[in-house]
Design an enzyme around this catalytic site. Structure first.
Site, PDB file in Angstrom:
ATOM      1  N   LYS A 111      14.780  62.541  37.725  1.00 54.34           N
ATOM      2  CA  LYS A 111      15.791  62.038  38.673  1.00 54.34           C
ATOM      3  C   LYS A 111      17.066  61.642  37.925  1.00 54.34           C
ATOM      4  O   LYS A 111      18.161  61.747  38.462  1.00 54.34           O
ATOM      5  CB  LYS A 111      15.236  60.869  39.485  1.00 54.34           C
ATOM      6  N   LYS A 194       9.151  70.841  43.138  1.00 59.91           N
ATOM      7  CA  LYS A 194       8.337  70.156  44.162  1.00 59.91           C
ATOM      8  C   LYS A 194       9.077  70.096  45.501  1.00 59.91           C
ATOM      9  O   LYS A 194      10.284  69.903  45.532  1.00 59.91           O
ATOM     10  CB  LYS A 194       8.067  68.720  43.666  1.00 59.91           C
ATOM     11  N   LYS A 197      11.590  65.258  50.065  1.00 58.13           N
ATOM     12  CA  LYS A 197      12.419  64.842  51.201  1.00 58.13           C
ATOM     13  C   LYS A 197      13.904  65.003  50.894  1.00 58.13           C
ATOM     14  O   LYS A 197      14.690  65.338  51.744  1.00 58.13           O
ATOM     15  CB  LYS A 197      12.229  63.344  51.464  1.00 58.13           C
TER      16      LYS A 197
END
Ligand code: AQP
Length: 331
Positions: A111, A194, A197
């Site tokens: 991230k 992956k 959301k």
């Protein structure tokens, strides 16, 4: 009875990955455990969320959990920030950790790359310490999660063990419960990433449980595959079709071998069409139930009651932690 806990962040719409990786197993196991499930809103806030959006997403997610089978008869179901003990223990847990070990976490590293040059939110670094607190607070021994969260359960064990050694036994150490199939559903447009959301390639790559079903079916039909046009499972050489086979297997509870046998003479088009139809059968009833729960006062009552029950357990544990750490001065 062992205690089980899991949570999902209200950072976007609930995905098929969130369901197959974590919630499906939670629902399956909830009756045989002392079960807790929460909406991880504090985790969501570890990166900026627009207030109106997260407010609505919390309720959308809560109604989705119920529609997916979370049953308040068996499960304490609550919103994380309604139980203040999560924040306090999160703080105390963070003090037991080193910056080095937290910055080695895979999720932090990936991230961090995406957040780019403007600086990294501190919340991203301390995400695992809050997650450790969520689990240790309830002496949870089982945590159903997708495989991306394994490392966070491992560090939870390390922290729990460290605190037990430093201050005397106070926490049970958890294990993750990761499904063999469906533990990491991949993005349909980039099967090496992956399904998330908040992925920037969400438009076509992610199946959202509450999305218009025709849209989701189109996403399956246009999922990236290879040119071989043969249906068998090989994650390395054929990540696209292998991801679709995993979704199929997880939705139907069929083995990969059975699916390979069934489609050994079929092409990708036929397989995708069947999967799209299966997805419709699986998602439509969830959407129907969702509508029933989302705008019903009962939803708020369920969350409030869940928080009251969770708080009873959490406050006892926090008291014990404060005593063992020496900061409960009036006993
Ligand atoms: N693609 C996935 N396949 C299987 N399991 C998954 N999970 C998430 N994505 C997949 C599992 O869902 C649970 C809740 O995840 P989370 O909301 O706490 O955070 P996350 O892992 O970061 O999920 P997302 O969807 O990728 O959210 P964003 O985009 O906000 O980062 C976890 O048990 C997770 O393993």
């Amino acid at each position: 009875m062992k205690t089980m806990i899991t949570g999902v962040q209200p950072t976007g719409n609930f995905t098929l990955g969130n369901y197959l990786g974590a919630i499906k197993n939670f629902v399956k196991l909830q009756k045989e455990h002392n079960s807790f499930i929460f909406i991880a809103d504090l985790h969501g806030l570890t990166s900026y969320q627009e207030p109106k959006k997260i407010h609505d997403t919390i309720l959308d997610l809560a109604a989705t959990y119920l529609a997916c089978g979370v049953d308040p008869k068996y499960t304490n179901f609550f919103v994380q920030s309604d139980v203040n003990e999560h924040s306090v223990l999160g703080f105390l847990v963070a003090f037991q950790c080193r910056v080095g070990e937290l910055s080695r976490m895979t999720q932090y590293k990936s991230k961090k790359e995406k957040q780019g040059k403007d600086g990294i939110d501190l919340g991203l670094l301390i995400y695992p310490t809050l997650m450790a607190a969520d689990i240790l607070l309830y002496d949870a021994e089982i945590v159903p999660v997708g495989s991306d969260q394994k490392q966070h359960i491992e560090i939870t064990r390390d922290i729990g063990e460290r605190m037990n050694k430093r201050y005397g036994d106070m926490f049970k150490l958890p294990d993750y419960y990761v499904p063999e199939i469906g533990h990491k559903i991949m993005n349909l447009q980039n099967p090496n990433e992956k399904m998330s959301k908040s992925s920037p390639i969400n438009d076509k790559g992610t199946i959202f449980i509450l999305d218009d079903i025709n849209n989701s079916k189109k996403k399956i039909m246009s999922a990236v595959t290879d040119s071989e046009n043969k249906i068998y499972f090989d994650e390395e050489k054929k990540p696209g079709i292998s991801n679709l086979i995993s979704i199929y297997a997880s939705i139907t509870n069929k083995s990969i071998k059975d699916i390979e046998d069934k489609y050994k003479d079929s092409n990708y088009g036929t397989f995708k069409k069947d999967l799209a139809d299966l997805l419709e059968k699986f998602i439509l009833p969830i959407q129907e139930k969702y509508k029933k729960y989302r705008y019903n006062d009962e939803l708020i009552k369920i969350l409030h009651n869940g928080a009251i029950e969770a708080e009873k357990v959490a406050s006892k544990k926090l008291l014990e932690v404060r005593e063992k750490m020496g900061i409960k001065y009036d006993n």
